[in-house]
Scaffold this active site. Structure first.
Site, PDB file in Angstrom:
ATOM      1  N   GLY A 125       0.771  -1.243   0.000  1.00 44.52           N
ATOM      2  CA  GLY A 125       0.000   0.000   0.000  1.00 44.52           C
ATOM      3  C   GLY A 125       0.796   1.284   0.000  1.00 44.52           C
ATOM      4  O   GLY A 125       0.327   2.309  -0.500  1.00 44.52           O
ATOM      5  N   GLU A 138       4.232   4.059   6.020  1.00 49.88           N
ATOM      6  CA  GLU A 138       2.998   3.261   6.007  1.00 49.88           C
ATOM      7  C   GLU A 138       1.921   3.964   5.189  1.00 49.88           C
ATOM      8  O   GLU A 138       1.915   5.197   5.100  1.00 49.88           O
ATOM      9  CB  GLU A 138       2.475   3.129   7.452  1.00 49.88           C
ATOM     10  CG  GLU A 138       2.752   1.784   8.104  1.00 49.88           C
ATOM     11  CD  GLU A 138       1.744   0.709   7.713  1.00 49.88           C
ATOM     12  OE1 GLU A 138       1.223   0.741   6.579  1.00 49.88           O
ATOM     13  OE2 GLU A 138       1.487  -0.172   8.549  1.00 49.88           O
ATOM     14  N   ASP A 139       1.000   3.191   4.642  1.00 47.74           N
ATOM     15  CA  ASP A 139      -0.117   3.807   3.923  1.00 47.74           C
ATOM     16  C   ASP A 139      -1.178   4.340   4.890  1.00 47.74           C
ATOM     17  O   ASP A 139      -1.506   5.516   4.880  1.00 47.74           O
ATOM     18  CB  ASP A 139      -0.744   2.834   2.903  1.00 47.74           C
ATOM     19  CG  ASP A 139      -1.142   1.482   3.518  1.00 47.74           C
ATOM     20  OD1 ASP A 139      -0.904   1.261   4.723  1.00 47.74           O
ATOM     21  OD2 ASP A 139      -1.693   0.639   2.782  1.00 47.74           O
ATOM     22  N   ASP A 149      -4.749   1.942  10.864  1.00 50.73           N
ATOM     23  CA  ASP A 149      -6.160   1.720  11.180  1.00 50.73           C
ATOM     24  C   ASP A 149      -6.243   1.287  12.646  1.00 50.73           C
ATOM     25  O   ASP A 149      -6.307   2.124  13.547  1.00 50.73           O
ATOM     26  CB  ASP A 149      -6.704   0.665  10.212  1.00 50.73           C
ATOM     27  CG  ASP A 149      -8.199   0.446  10.330  1.00 50.73           C
ATOM     28  OD1 ASP A 149      -8.839   1.146  11.121  1.00 50.73           O
ATOM     29  OD2 ASP A 149      -8.739  -0.430   9.641  1.00 50.73           O
ATOM     30  N   PHE A 170     -13.727   2.997   4.361  1.00 50.80           N
ATOM     31  CA  PHE A 170     -12.675   2.238   3.677  1.00 50.80           C
ATOM     32  C   PHE A 170     -12.303   2.993   2.409  1.00 50.80           C
ATOM     33  O   PHE A 170     -13.162   3.407   1.642  1.00 50.80           O
ATOM     34  CB  PHE A 170     -13.169   0.835   3.330  1.00 50.80           C
ATOM     35  CG  PHE A 170     -12.039  -0.093   3.017  1.00 50.80           C
ATOM     36  CD1 PHE A 170     -11.375  -0.777   4.030  1.00 50.80           C
ATOM     37  CD2 PHE A 170     -11.605  -0.268   1.707  1.00 50.80           C
ATOM     38  CE1 PHE A 170     -10.306  -1.617   3.751  1.00 50.80           C
ATOM     39  CE2 PHE A 170     -10.537  -1.108   1.425  1.00 50.80           C
ATOM     40  CZ  PHE A 170      -9.887  -1.779   2.436  1.00 50.80           C
ATOM     41  N   VAL A 171     -11.017   3.221   2.216  1.00 51.69           N
ATOM     42  CA  VAL A 171     -10.584   4.080   1.102  1.00 51.69           C
ATOM     43  C   VAL A 171      -9.700   3.316   0.119  1.00 51.69           C
ATOM     44  O   VAL A 171      -9.064   2.323   0.470  1.00 51.69           O
ATOM     45  CB  VAL A 171      -9.848   5.336   1.613  1.00 51.69           C
ATOM     46  CG1 VAL A 171     -10.795   6.232   2.390  1.00 51.69           C
ATOM     47  CG2 VAL A 171      -8.632   4.978   2.467  1.00 51.69           C
ATOM     48  N   ARG A 179      -5.088   0.659  -7.015  1.00 51.41           N
ATOM     49  CA  ARG A 179      -3.864   1.267  -6.496  1.00 51.41           C
ATOM     50  C   ARG A 179      -3.406   2.435  -7.377  1.00 51.41           C
ATOM     51  O   ARG A 179      -2.734   3.342  -6.913  1.00 51.41           O
ATOM     52  CB  ARG A 179      -2.733   0.237  -6.432  1.00 51.41           C
ATOM     53  CG  ARG A 179      -2.955  -0.875  -5.420  1.00 51.41           C
ATOM     54  CD  ARG A 179      -1.656  -1.629  -5.193  1.00 51.41           C
ATOM     55  NE  ARG A 179      -1.842  -2.911  -4.534  1.00 51.41           N
ATOM     56  CZ  ARG A 179      -1.933  -3.096  -3.223  1.00 51.41           C
ATOM     57  NH1 ARG A 179      -1.873  -2.057  -2.412  1.00 51.41           N
ATOM     58  NH2 ARG A 179      -2.091  -4.298  -2.712  1.00 51.41           N
TER      59      ARG A 179
HETATM   60  P1  5GP Z   1      -4.068  -1.954  10.904  1.00 52.88           P
HETATM   61  O1  5GP Z   1      -3.116  -3.072  11.180  1.00 52.88           O
HETATM   62  O2  5GP Z   1      -3.564  -0.604  11.356  1.00 52.88           O
HETATM   63  O3  5GP Z   1      -5.457  -2.226  11.384  1.00 52.88           O
HETATM   64  O4  5GP Z   1      -4.270  -1.935   9.347  1.00 52.88           O
HETATM   65  C1  5GP Z   1      -3.341  -1.420   8.510  1.00 52.88           C
HETATM   66  C2  5GP Z   1      -3.453  -2.009   7.127  1.00 52.88           C
HETATM   67  O5  5GP Z   1      -4.795  -2.365   6.786  1.00 52.88           O
HETATM   68  C3  5GP Z   1      -3.030  -0.966   6.129  1.00 52.88           C
HETATM   69  O6  5GP Z   1      -1.632  -1.003   5.935  1.00 52.88           O
HETATM   70  C4  5GP Z   1      -3.840  -1.366   4.919  1.00 52.88           C
HETATM   71  O7  5GP Z   1      -3.152  -2.343   4.192  1.00 52.88           O
HETATM   72  C5  5GP Z   1      -5.111  -1.956   5.482  1.00 52.88           C
HETATM   73  N1  5GP Z   1      -6.188  -0.938   5.546  1.00 52.88           N
HETATM   74  C6  5GP Z   1      -6.716  -0.380   6.655  1.00 52.88           C
HETATM   75  N2  5GP Z   1      -7.668   0.521   6.314  1.00 52.88           N
HETATM   76  C7  5GP Z   1      -7.719   0.523   4.962  1.00 52.88           C
HETATM   77  C8  5GP Z   1      -8.512   1.262   4.006  1.00 52.88           C
HETATM   78  O8  5GP Z   1      -9.360   2.109   4.306  1.00 52.88           O
HETATM   79  N3  5GP Z   1      -8.281   0.972   2.688  1.00 52.88           N
HETATM   80  C9  5GP Z   1      -7.361   0.041   2.285  1.00 52.88           C
HETATM   81  N4  5GP Z   1      -7.253  -0.157   0.962  1.00 52.88           N
HETATM   82  N5  5GP Z   1      -6.596  -0.651   3.150  1.00 52.88           N
HETATM   83  C10 5GP Z   1      -6.777  -0.409   4.476  1.00 52.88           C
END
Ligand code: 5GP
Length: 191
Positions: free
Chosen positions: A54, A109-110, A113, A162-163, A175
């Site tokens: 991402g 990081e992208d 969440d 969700f984006v 992407r």
């Molecule tokens: P976390 O471990 O912080 O819950 O999730 C992080 C990962 O979940 C991000 O690096 C991404 O890959 C995915 N993710 C979380 N929210 C989104 C979103 O809104 N869109 C997308 N495409 N991926 C997300």
């Protein structure tokens, strides 16, 4: 026999919803982040660690927005679960090639969440003896505990939608959108 319908262009895909962050807005904020990194890391040669997949688009723009002799490496993690929901289990899929000992590391990081991915990566990278480790995330949820997670640089905080776009996918699609948009899972795709 009729020829199969052509695939719709990505811009006209009904799952691509409201644009939350335009190309211009992203570029402006990334310029600011680049300037900030240039100031904070003056005289240093930080290693930018891109979390695949991402963050790859963000990384390329961010690296070019700095005026620093950066190095780049890539790490890949995957979380088990459906395409739009993480399950809580993170697995290392591709490790770094560069030795982190005494390096100034910036984890790119992208989106943060729940912070689960970040917690896992931080533990893994901190164990390798870097001189410093900071996190630069393009996006963070309003609900994320950025202080607790030690996220120093954030592009934008966003609500729970969700984006997609600018590196962020659903099942490896979207992407290459130049902007960040809401994903509309229930959009009608029937022609
Ligand atoms: P976390 O471990 O912080 O819950 O999730 C992080 C990962 O979940 C991000 O690096 C991404 O890959 C995915 N993710 C979380 N929210 C989104 C979103 O809104 N869109 C997308 N495409 N991926 C997300």
């Amino acid at each position: 026999m009729n020829a199969p319908d052509p695939l719709p262009s990505i811009e006209s895909d009904p799952h691509v919803g409201e644009v939350l962050l335009s190309e211009e807005k992203l570029a402006e904020r990334i310029r600011e982040l680049g300037d900030q990194l240039t100031r904070d890391y003056a005289g240093k040669a930080p290693l930018l660690v891109c979390v695949l997949r991402g963050a790859y688009v963000f990384l390329t723009d961010l690296a070019r927005a700095t005026d620093l002799p950066v190095q780049i490496d890539f790490i890949a993690v995957s979380s088990y679960g459906s395409s739009t929901r993480t399950s809580g289990v993170v697995r290392l899929v591709k490790d770094l090639e560069v030795d982190l000992t005494d390096r100034h590391v910036i984890l790119v990081e992208d989106i943060v969440d729940t912070g689960l991915t970040l917690r896992y990566l931080r533990r893994s990278l901190e164990a390798r003896g870097p001189a410093s480790l900071e996190v630069c995330a393009l996006l963070a949820r309003e609900s994320a505990d950025l202080e607790g997670l030690g996220v120093r640089y954030v592009g934008f905080t966003i609500p729970g939608d969700f984006v997609i776009g600018y590196g962020l996918d659903v099942a490896e699609r979207y992407r290459n959108l130049r902007y960040i948009a809401k994903y509309e899972p229930d959009a009608d795709t029937a022609e």
